[in-house]
Design a protein around this motif. Structure first.
Motif, short mmCIF file in Angstrom:
data_model
loop_
_atom_site.label_atom_id
_atom_site.label_comp_id
_atom_site.label_asym_id
_atom_site.label_seq_id
_atom_site.Cartn_x
_atom_site.Cartn_y
_atom_site.Cartn_z
N THR A 125 -1.44 0.62 6.24
CA THR A 125 -1.76 -0.08 7.79
C THR A 125 -3.06 -1.82 7.42
OG1 THR A 125 -1.79 2.24 8.67
CG2 THR A 125 -3.37 0.22 9.93
N LEU A 126 -3.23 -1.30 6.52
CA LEU A 126 -4.09 -1.86 6.07
C LEU A 126 -3.54 -3.24 5.01
CD1 LEU A 126 -7.16 -1.15 3.37
CD2 LEU A 126 -7.29 -2.31 6.12
N VAL A 127 -2.33 -3.66 4.68
CA VAL A 127 -1.26 -3.60 3.96
C VAL A 127 -1.22 -4.65 5.21
CG1 VAL A 127 1.15 -3.96 2.93
CG2 VAL A 127 -0.78 -2.39 1.81
N GLU A 128 -0.39 -4.35 6.11
CA GLU A 128 0.42 -4.47 7.16
C GLU A 128 -0.94 -6.13 7.91
OE1 GLU A 128 3.79 -2.51 8.19
OE2 GLU A 128 3.14 -3.01 11.25
N LEU A 129 -1.58 -5.25 8.28
CA LEU A 129 -2.73 -6.00 9.15
C LEU A 129 -3.48 -7.53 7.92
CD1 LEU A 129 -4.70 -5.77 11.21
CD2 LEU A 129 -6.84 -4.53 10.01
N GLY A 130 -2.58 -7.42 6.81
CA GLY A 130 -3.54 -8.27 5.88
C GLY A 130 -4.61 -8.20 5.40
N LEU A 131 -4.84 -6.92 5.29
CA LEU A 131 -6.79 -7.26 4.92
C LEU A 131 -6.15 -6.20 3.12
CD1 LEU A 131 -9.33 -7.34 5.61
CD2 LEU A 131 -9.34 -4.78 5.81
N TYR A 132 -6.26 -7.69 2.28
CA TYR A 132 -6.39 -6.95 0.69
C TYR A 132 -7.71 -6.17 0.34
CZ TYR A 132 -1.82 -8.21 1.95
OH TYR A 132 -0.53 -8.17 2.97
N MET A 133 -8.76 -7.05 0.74
CA MET A 133 -10.09 -6.11 0.31
C MET A 133 -9.84 -6.85 -1.20
SD MET A 133 -11.21 -2.83 2.12
CE MET A 133 -9.99 -1.56 1.20
N PRO A 134 -9.96 -8.29 -1.14
CA PRO A 134 -10.08 -8.43 -2.55
C PRO A 134 -11.57 -7.71 -3.44
CG PRO A 134 -10.62 -10.27 -1.10
CD PRO A 134 -10.51 -9.15 -0.26
N GLY A 135 -11.32 -7.48 -4.73
CA GLY A 135 -12.45 -6.85 -5.40
C GLY A 135 -13.09 -6.03 -5.38
N VAL A 136 -12.83 -5.49 -4.48
CA VAL A 136 -12.99 -3.71 -4.18
C VAL A 136 -11.43 -3.66 -4.98
CG1 VAL A 136 -12.92 -1.97 -2.00
CG2 VAL A 136 -13.85 -4.08 -2.02
N ARG A 137 -12.49 -1.95 -5.73
CA ARG A 137 -11.72 -1.48 -6.62
C ARG A 137 -11.66 -0.28 -5.85
NH1 ARG A 137 -12.98 -0.70 -12.86
NH2 ARG A 137 -11.31 -0.47 -13.09
N THR A 138 -9.91 0.79 -6.46
CA THR A 138 -9.95 2.18 -5.30
C THR A 138 -9.66 2.95 -6.32
OG1 THR A 138 -7.70 1.14 -5.14
CG2 THR A 138 -9.42 1.07 -3.32
#
Ligand SMILES: Nc1ncnc2c1ncn2[C@@H]1O[C@H](COP(=O)(O)OP(=O)(O)O)[C@@H](O)[C@H]1O
Ligand SMILES: [Mg+2]
Lengths: 159, 150
Positions: free
Chosen positions: A89-102
């Motif tokens: 869902t995040l990818v489709e929303l366009g939210l890539y959270m730059p700088g966040v390591r997962t």
């Protein structure tokens, strides 16, 4: 207002988000975490979002902000346990959270922070194997540090 | 761009049969959380896949926050819809706030008039099957989304 608890384990701060977050609670977590990083000199922040059924742009922004803030305060943030449906869902929303390591799991997240910690450690004997299984990882806070400090000692950081 | 009445409608399709309708106020942050839970429950009832549920709930969360923050509060009406072949969830967000003066801009990825990420409208549009928005300055904003079970 309720607060999300922040646990200290050695020089890590652990947060597990267990509730459907209201926006104000998310903002409060941001503030609380930066205060605790400074107060404890923590070098890593681990945020468990495995209980979150969704991450929208507000929560995503909170995670990005926490990662950026902690970096400025000389601590690394890793977000663990994102559900696959949330990631899609995040990818489709366009939210890539730059700088966040997962990392997929808590263990992987700890290992990731441990791996970074390793690079900074001046002496080999100060190394702690964070790739260990979960029982040993749990030992880190309690068993391996009888004085209540983590085996990832202070002093090891000063170099 | 000139102020006027803006409408972005879905590509088309048969008006579906409504199975049940509920209207929920959106006037506090707690209402935004409640909207997420309500939409989730209906999506489960409509037998949506977990991924589709998550997309629909996320879109609803974005739009509910817009209703609260930019629209000054309003409501969501949500139904289970049926087009004869598939069931789905339809949610309509209504406010009587200031409206959106430039719809193209508002629907641009990353554009925000506040301090958001500017992904609420553009992102939720991608997450659902039908997205329709209607707004005129001074007369509020209505956003309608539909997601179908696969
Ligand atoms: N219900 C609304 N009423 C008035 N303006 C709105 C509404 N919803 C969205 N907008 C406008 O569209 C812009 C983009 O919205 P959105 O994509 O959700 O991003 P964000 O919420 O991060 O600003 C907002 O900044 C606001 O100017
Ligand atoms: Mg928004």
């Amino acid at each position: 207002m309720d607060r999300i608890p922040i646990l200290k384990m050695g020089n890590l701060l652990l947060v597990s988000i267990q509730v459907d977050l209201q926006d104000q609670l998310a903002l409060a977590l941001q503030d609380d975490l930066s205060e605790r990083i400074v107060a404890t000199g923590a070098r890593g922040v681990l945020i468990d979002i495995s209980a979150l059924e969704i991450v929208d742009s507000f929560i995503g922004r909170m995670l990005s902000t926490i990662a950026a803030l902690s970096r400025l305060l000389d601590a690394e943030t890793v977000v663990v346990g994102m559900r696959p449906a949330v990631a899609i869902t995040l990818v489709e929303l366009g939210l890539y959270m730059p700088g966040v390591r997962t990392a997929l799991t808590l263990e992987h997240g700890l290992a990731l922070l441990g791996a970074e910690v390793r690079v900074r450690l001046p002496e080999d004997e100060a190394l702690v194997d964070l790739d260990a299984d979960s029982a040993e990882v749990t030992d880190l806070g309690a068993g391996a540090a009888p004085n209540g400090r983590s085996a990832l000692t202070e002093g090891a950081w000063s170099g | 761009m000139s102020a006027g009445r803006w409408t972005v409608a879905p590509a088309g399709g048969v008006e579906p049969t409504v199975e049940r309708t509920e209207r929920h106020p959106i006037v506090t942050e707690a209402d935004v959380v409640r909207v997420r839970q309500i939409v989730r429950n209906l999506a489960v009832t409509a037998k949506m896949s977990l991924v589709d549920q998550t997309k629909m709930v996320t879109a609803a969360s974005e739009l509910a926050r817009n209703t609260l923050v930019y629209g000054g509060g309003g409501s969501m009406t949500v139904d289970i819809v049926d087009n004869g072949r598939r069931r789905g969830i339809r949610a309509v967000f209504v406010d009587s706030g200031p409206g959106i003066p430039d719809m193209d801009l508002a629907l641009t990825d990353g554009w925000t008039s506040g301090s958001g990420l500017g992904l609420g409208l553009s992102g939720s549009r991608r997450l659902v099957d039908d997205f329709a928005i209607e707004s005129s300055p001074g007369a509020g904003t209505t956003v309608r989304i539909v997601k179908w079970s696969r």
